[in-house]
Each structure stands twice: as C-alpha cells, then as structure tokens.
Design a protein around this motif. Structure first.
Motif: not given
Lengths: 660, 274
Positions: A502-524
């Motif tokens: 169900n997940i086509k693409e994901a982008v994770a953020f977290g460098d230099g931050r308190d926690r990990v946050g993620v963008f998710i692209n669904i697979d159509l």
C-alpha cells in the motif's frame, strides 16, 4: 589488473571491432529482437553489422566527424543501439540522454556535451530538440526512427533513419572498397578511447557527463559475464532507460562481449507481456520493478477465490521456510523438500511463468536498497535474484553477491578486479578497471571524486561485514542523528515502509531533530483495489489519500515498522513518531524524484517545508497548496488539508547501543 | 506525445484549402422531425484533405448534421453531393461502404470484445470471402484475415494502444475507449472521417494525445476529417475551416480566426435573445 579478462583477449577492444568479430563468429544467431506490429522481428549478428555499417557510412556522408558527439534520445530500440556503435565506428562519441526528461533538462545536457548530431525516436523528440535551437547551437542534424507526423517538416537538417542507411548503401554500391575503408577506419582505435558519455541523473546539482572508455566498459562486461557464466545463449529484455549505465552495460557492453540476444519491448506499457513472451535468462531490474510485480501479485491474490488464496498462503509459507535454503544448497528436511516440489507445481511455477521469470538463470537488482522482505520473496520462489552495488563511474560493478552467498542485508563481495576500502568517515571507496576517465568539462568534480591513485568516492556510507560482504547503510550525507544521539538512517526506515504494497514512497525526516517524522505516498494500484473491495468511495488520488480508513491502514503499517525497528539495537531509537499521507504522488516532473525514481530529499524538504513544520509542531492537520507541472510544461496547483498522526514508540527489545 | 503544436508551427500542407476539390457538398439541406426543425437550409462543403470543424451551442444541430452526412437521417429538402455525384437516399452502411466512417459522442464499441477484435470489426466491409470460407479459416480466407490483421496492427501501432490489444474494451478507461473507437473507424480506411466530440470528457493530457492523433491521421493517411467539438482551443488549433451552427441555421463559415471574430458567433455563444 588483467585478472580475468583482458580487453583484447577475444573480439577486440572496441565495440565496432567486436561487432565484426561477432558477425563472423555468431553469423546467423539472433542478436536483436523488437516487437513491432504485434510480432517479434529479429536481426542476426550479420544483419546487425550490415545495418550499423550502412548507418555509419550514411552518417559520415552527412558530415559526422571523429570526436564529435551524437545524442541518442528515445526508448529502447534496436536502431538507437545501432546508432551508438555506428557513431563509435567513425570515432564519434554517443551521448544517450533520458528521453523523458523535460526540454530544459535535456537542453542543458545536450548543450554541455556540444552534440553535433542526434538520433531520436520520434516526432516528440524532434520537436523537443528543435525547440532548443538556442541552447544547443552545435546541433546540426537530427535523424529520426519513427516517420510519423514528420512528413511535412523541413528536411534540410532532418533525416529519416532509413534514408541515412540508404545513403550509406549508395556509397557502398558506388565503390565496393568503401567497406574495407570503413573497417580500416576504426582499426587503429584503442581501448583507452572514450566510448560513451553518460550523464548521471544527479540527486544533487546539475548532471555530470561521465566519460567511459572502451576498456572501462569492455573489461567490466567481460568480468561480469565470466562471474555469472553468461554466454551467447542468454536472452535479456532491454527496457530500462538507455541513458542509464545499467542498460548500457547489460544491453550493449555485455551483449556484445557475450554475444547474447537483446529484446526490445513493443512499448513501455507492454513490458509485462513482453517479458512473459521472452522469458529472459538474465534479468536486471531496479527494486521498484520487483516491488511493483510483488504488489500486483498480492493485489490479485486478494481478489482470488478462497481455495486459491489458502493454497498460495500455505505454499508461500513453505517457500519462506525452505526455498532460500534449497537455492543456497543447504540441507532441508525431506518433508519440506517434497512440499516445496509440490508448491513448485501448484504455486511457484505458475507464478514465475506469470512474471516471465521461468527461465531466469540469474537476476540482479540494484540502484537502491531492496526491502529484505521483497528480496526474500523472490529468492523463496527459487529465483536466483542477487544484489549488486554499482555506479555509473564504475561502469556498474563494484560489488556482487556470489551464488550461494546471499545475505539480504549486504550487497555482496567486490566484483572481479575491484578493490574496496572504507574511509575514516565511513564512506565507501573503490578502484577498478571500470573506473571512469573523468567528468566531461568538469575537472574540479573529477578531482573531488577520484583520487590521484584512482580511488573513487561513492558517497555512500557502509562497512565491510565479518564475512567480507559490503553493507551499505545509506547515502553518506543522509545518515544523521536524532537529538538524543540515536542513529538515523532515513532510507533504512523508508525501505521498511515501502515493503507494504500500500505504500509506494516514503520520506523520513529526523536528522538534528527530536524524533522521526515520515511522509507517506500511497500506492494507487494497491490502495485503489483495496478501496474497491471495501466499498470505499473516492473521486481522486487526493481524496483516497486523505480517507480515514486509509489512514488507519497506514497507521497499522507504521506501527509494524516501529515494532521491527524496536527489535534492532542500532535502529530502535529511530522509531517513527509522527506521520502523514501526502496528498499528491511524488513525481519526477515536479523534481521530487530523479529520473531513476529516487527521492530527492532536500528538494522535498524545501517544497513541503510547511508540512515538515507541522510534523514537529504538534498540530494535527495542515492546509497546503502545491504547484504541479503537467507533462506539457504547464503549471497548476493542488490544495489539500493533510492530517498528521502521532505514533507510540515500542520498547526496544534488543540492547540499546550507541550508533558508532 | 504531449506537446500540442501551436498553429504557426504547423507546416501548411499542399494547396490552400479553397483551391482543393470538394469531397462533400451540402446544399440547402433542411431536416425536421414532425414540427421540430433540426436543420434549416444549410449549405457548406468539405474539401478533400482538410479538417473541418462543426461547432455551435448545445442543440444547434451539429450531430443531426453528421447523421445527415452519414445517411442516418434523410433531409426533407436539399441535396448532398458526395465525390461529385448527387447522393440518393441511402442507408448508413451504404455510406460506410462508400468511404464514410464515424465515431460517436457516446462510445459505441462492442464492450465484451477486445480492442483487437473491435478494430478488426471495422474491416468487415473490406472482407471479400464469404461466411463459409471464413468459418473454415483456410486458404484464401486465412490469407485475407492475415492481410487485415496486418492493417489492424498498423492502426494499433499508430494509436499506441499495443498494451491493451487483448483487453476487453469494457474494462478500459473512457479516454482509451475513445481511441479504440477512432481505431475502428480508421480500419475502414475512410475517405471522410466524422468525429462526434472526440474529446468530450477527456482530461488535458488525453486531449493533447487525441489532438495529435487527429492531426496525424489527417497528415499520414490524407483522410478528410469533419469533427464536432466543444473545446474551442482544440477546434482553433486543429481545423482548417469551421462552420458554426445555431438553432439549426448556419451563422458563420470560414477559417478559425475569422469565425472567432464574428459577432454572430460571439452572440450565439454568449446568448443573445432571438
């Protein structure tokens, strides 16, 4: 460094020389096939030689000279491959270009390379090139393959491919000595001459023109052929962009050196059917191809009847337990062995047939890390899928997984004649006969990438495991730390997410931050089919992505990934604490992905800055407006309110260790 | 396949339209259904090799006009001249065998059949072997079918629908169905191709593709095209000449720029009380 194979050992040290050799040795063997008008048309090595010779002579008549550059633009077609060798026979350098890149990108590359000629697929490319008149002043003549729509264009500097060949044949008929002269023309060419210039798609900055010599390509190709025992009996499918080093080596360098047959699909949309018909013996695909094949299987299984589904689930269980062991030649209980045989008959065989992989002797995936679960799935089916690690600057091969030594989390041992070392900062360096000559007109970049002793910086962080295998963690510059000091390897997390169909693409953020946050692209495809089965109504991608039930489903996936991460000591600190589902598909046309479909992290971070802010400021939703570029260059905008959800972290089940 | 050419980039083909021969002439045609007048005293011509657009607000009589041309409706008054000969009352299939093909405003394909079979059905008027031979699928009938299949494959290649060759058309998205329908019309190798709103309901990209196909059909096969279309941008870019209908009457006729500037047309579209 001649180890396995010297360039001149057989057939010659340049592609035109190898062509003559192959025409002599393999003569009537099929060298190329292309599906056209619903039928596989084929050409033997002799016919290929004649075609290339005619074209080459025609190009010469049109004024192509030694040292000039020839752009090659289009999908994988025999004629475009031939054009490269035809240019090389005159001493010109082919420059294959990504056919789907927008005019501006292409203009930069062609202008930088100072191309004099271009061989293109069709009207679309001709129009594109004609529109770049001012950016590419050196471009004089354009040769096109597909005549359609071009009849009424001004033909002073525009030529039909067949007409150029006819021109060559006319010269040949007038003076039969021309053939000898043509062959003598490239006889003095050396292996150290530049064979091709490939522009790297560039995750950062402008593309760079990587100059590769004949030696680079031919020695690397011969080594690879020897490593996997490839000979003239192989069948490959040429479907990846011609401007990409992978395709250049698999569909040209290795095909010429081994003498095997290259099959060009009917169109990019028919690849699945074409692969099924050809059943390649040597198959290369980036992870996303394997991902999407797996997704489509899973989607279909969801729609299958109960009996079929149960059978599939049961035998896939058997395969996961014993398939890989059998492939590696390890010991497996008799019961499992028998069950596996049965499964082969009922499930694995038909499945492999469906995917067109029945005859696959060896398959490779590279370009990005493949999700271990995806990789295991194919290996469990008994497919000898392996990973390799390569780069344009290395003529592909840096490391390869040898048969029987497959570890999902490593990319294998150094390829033949390749030396490896790890720098202080964890960056992987290599030295090999395939190491590129330099970047075209960019000595500064050459110096910063290639040391004087010939070591090349890969830009990837990794280490050599105890078993001698290389393990890549992430791009060296992407690996970072959370504020509490835990190691943050974004790609590692993203790949875990991307295993879910169900997940086509994901982008994770977290460098230099308190926690990990993620963008998710669904697979159509996957989510759309799920929506259909569950009576979820939606009118657009955007609406589906924001659907509460879709969110709930993605939330479960994220939770599963967190559980996985918690079980790994090095990664437990970097669990996903917040996520959102993006309202639009990440797209190369908008610059969010590279042409090879890799995420451009920095660009995305910039473009979606308000969303990243929202990931970390605790808000539960955020309204965004995003500009999108349509394929014809027009610009529009999508607006949406994106929901952001919190995720609990799991207790680390392994010992928490410092990342270093 | 994405960029549509602007009209000034488009190289002009052969002789200017005015000097070309008439393919079809409509003279003083009127058509009514009971007391309703659908078409009143309309005359215009379609020249060989041109793209002729018929436009007008809803209910202006555009589709009725196409139906008159392909013999589905028979006008009470007026004459139709086809390739220099005044046409008698005829059935649509007779018009088809004379070289007039059309597509419909609402897709009218055989939904359960594949793309390939649908297009192949467009060849049926060209098949010469009788039912018995075709059933046997032997000798000449087989050769004939192979010949036709070749032609159909050319059309599939032309329209870039290789990937859906074996897909039942009922499963295809609307834009592709429209393309298949165009393919079936092309399979007849018509002299005149009538397109009834070929781009209705399409998105921007599909429209761009369809426009390119229409231009290519016109150029590559020299097919004369008469089309009804509501997207003015498309009409202005594609057509050589435009005829404008309103309330069953012709209110303008000429090259796109001229028609666009005509006060009568502007009034018809913006609505002026009659």
């Amino acid at each position: 460094m001649a180890g396995l194979a010297g360039a001149a050992s057989s057939g010659g040290d340049t592609f035109p020389k190898i062509l003559l050799h192959n025409a002599k040795v393999f003569g009537d063997r099929t060298a190329v096939r292309e599906k056209d008008f619903g039928i596989w048309q084929s050409w033997t090595w002799t016919q290929v030689r004649d075609n290339i010779r005619d074209l080459s002579l025609g190009l010469k008549e049109l004024g192509l000279q030694q040292g000039q550059k020839v752009a090659i633009v289009g999908a994988n077609r025999p004629r475009l491959y031939w054009s490269m060798v035809a240019a090389q026979a005159i001493g010109a350098v082919p420059v294959p270009v990504y056919a789907d890149s927008v005019a501006e990108e292409m203009a930069y590359v062609l202008g930088h390379a100072e191309v004099a000629f271009a061989v293109v697929e069709d009207q679309e490319q001709v129009d594109k090139l004609l529109s770049m008149d001012s950016e590419v002043p050196t471009l004089k003549d354009i040769i096109y393959d597909e005549t359609r729509g071009l009849r009424d264009y001004d033909h002073t500097h525009l030529h039909d491919f067949a007409a150029v060949q006819a021109l060559g044949r006319k010269v040949l008929e007038k003076d039969p000595g021309t053939e000898k002269a043509w062959e003598d023309g490239f006889a003095p060419a050396k292996g150290s001459d530049i064979a091709v210039m490939l522009y790297t798609s560039g995750t950062t900055g402008r593309p760079k023109g990587v100059m590769l010599s004949f030696d680079n390509l031919i020695i690397s190709a011969r080594n690879a052929n020897a490593f996997d025992h490839l000979d003239e009996h192989e069948e490959v499918l040429a479907y990846l962009p011609m401007a990409w080093i992978g395709d250049h080596v698999f569909s040209l360098a290795q095909a010429f050196t081994a003498g095997y047959c290259v099959n060009c699909p009917e169109s990019l949309d028919t690849i699945d059917v074409d692969r099924l018909e050809i059943a390649p013996t040597y198959f290369f695909a980036p992870p996303r191809v394997f991902e999407s094949m797996l997704t489509s299987i899973m989607v279909r299984m969801e729609d299958a009847g109960k009996t079929k589904r149960r059978m599939f689930d049961y035998f896939m269980g058997v395969a996961r337990r014993s398939g890989e062991k059998i492939l590696n030649g390890e010991s497996v209980s008799l019961k499992d062995r028998l069950l596996y045989r049965l499964g082969e008959f009922f499930v694995y065989g038909p499945l492999k047939n469906r995917m067109g992989l029945t005859r696959m002797k060896v398959g490779y995936t590279a370009g990005e890390a493949i999700g271990p679960e995806i990789f295991r799935f194919y290996r469990a089916l008994g497919l000898n899928l392996k990973q390799l690690y390569g780069q344009t600057e290395a003529s592909v091969y840096i490391t390869l997984q040898p048969d029987g030594e497959i570890y999902g989390d490593t990319v294998g041992k150094p390829a033949p004649s390749v030396e490896l070392k790890i720098a202080e900062n964890g960056e992987v360096l290599y030295r090999s006969p395939g190491v590129f000559v330099g970047y075209y007109k960019n000595d500064e970049a050459t110096r910063s990438t290639k040391t004087e002793e010939g070591w090349v910086h890969t830009g990837d962080a990794g280490f050599i495991a105890e078993n001698g295998h290389l393990k890549i963690i992430d791009r060296a510059k992407d690996v970072g730390k959370l504020n509490d000091g835990s190691l943050f390897a974004p790609k590692y997390i993203e790949n875990k997410l991307k295993f879910f169909p169900n997940i086509k693409e994901a982008v994770a953020f977290g460098d230099g931050r308190d926690r990990v946050g993620v963008f998710i692209n669904i697979d159509l495809t996957a989510v759309g089919s799920w929506a259909e089965r569950n009576n979820v109504n939606y009118a657009s991608y955007q609406e589906l992505a924001a659907h509460p039930q879709v969110y709930a489903m993605i939330q479960e996936h994220v939770d599963q990934v967190n559980r996985d991460l918690a079980s790994e000591p090095m990664m437990a600190g970097a669990q996903i604490r917040r996520f959102l589902v993006l309202h639009k598909e990440l797209d190369a046309d908008d610059g969010e992905l590279t042409r090879t479909q890799k995420v451009r992290r920095n660009f995305i971070a910039e473009r979606y800055a308000p969303l990243i802010e929202a990931l970390y400021d605790g808000s539960t939703s955020k309204h965004v407006r995003t500009e999108v570029t349509f394929e014809d260059g027009r610009v529009g905008a999508i607006e949406a309110t994106v929901e952001i959800r919190d995720m609990p972290a799991h207790e680390a089940s392994g010992l928490q260790e410092a990342a270093e | 396949m994405n960029a549509i050419m602007t009209s000034e980039e488009m190289p002009q083909v052969a002789a200017p339209t005015a000097e070309r021969e008439d393919l079809l002439r409509v003279d003083n045609v009127s058509l009514s259904f009971g007391g309703v007048k659908a078409i009143t005293d309309i005359s215009f011509d379609i020249k060989k090799g041109e793209i002729r657009a018929i436009i007008g607000p809803n209910g202006a009589g555009k589709t009725s006009m196409l139906n008159v041309i392909n013999g589905f409706y028979h006008p009470q008054v007026g004459t139709i001249t086809w390739q220099g000969q005044v046409r008698r009352k005829m059935k649509p299939y007779e018009a088809a065998s004379q070289g007039i093909a059309r597509t419909f405003q609402n897709v009218a394909l055989f939904r359960g059949m594949t793309t390939l079979d649908n297009i192949m059905s467009g060849r049926s008027l060209k098949m010469r072997k009788n039912f018995f031979w075709q059933m046997m699928w032997y000798g000449p009938a087989r050769e004939e079918e192979i010949e036709h299949r070749k032609k159909v494959e050319e059309i599939i290649d032309f329209l870039e629908i290789q990937a859906i060759r074996k897909t039942p058309v009922g499963r295809l998205p609307y834009g592709l169905q429209k393309r298949v329908e165009l393919g079936r019309a092309l399979a007849m190798e018509p002299d005149l191709l009538l397109l009834d709103e070929p781009m209705a309901g399409m998105n921007l990209e599909e429209k761009a593709d369809m426009s390119r196909f229409i231009l290519d059909v016109n150029q590559e096969f020299g097919t004369t095209i008469a089309l009804i279309e509501h997207d003015m941008g498309v009409v202005m870019d594609l057509s050589d000449r435009v005829v404008v209908l309103d309330y069953g009457k012709k209110i303008a006729d000429g090259p796109p720029e001229e028609v666009q500037a005509s006060q009568a047309v502007i009034d018809a579209y913006l609505g002026v009380s009659h």
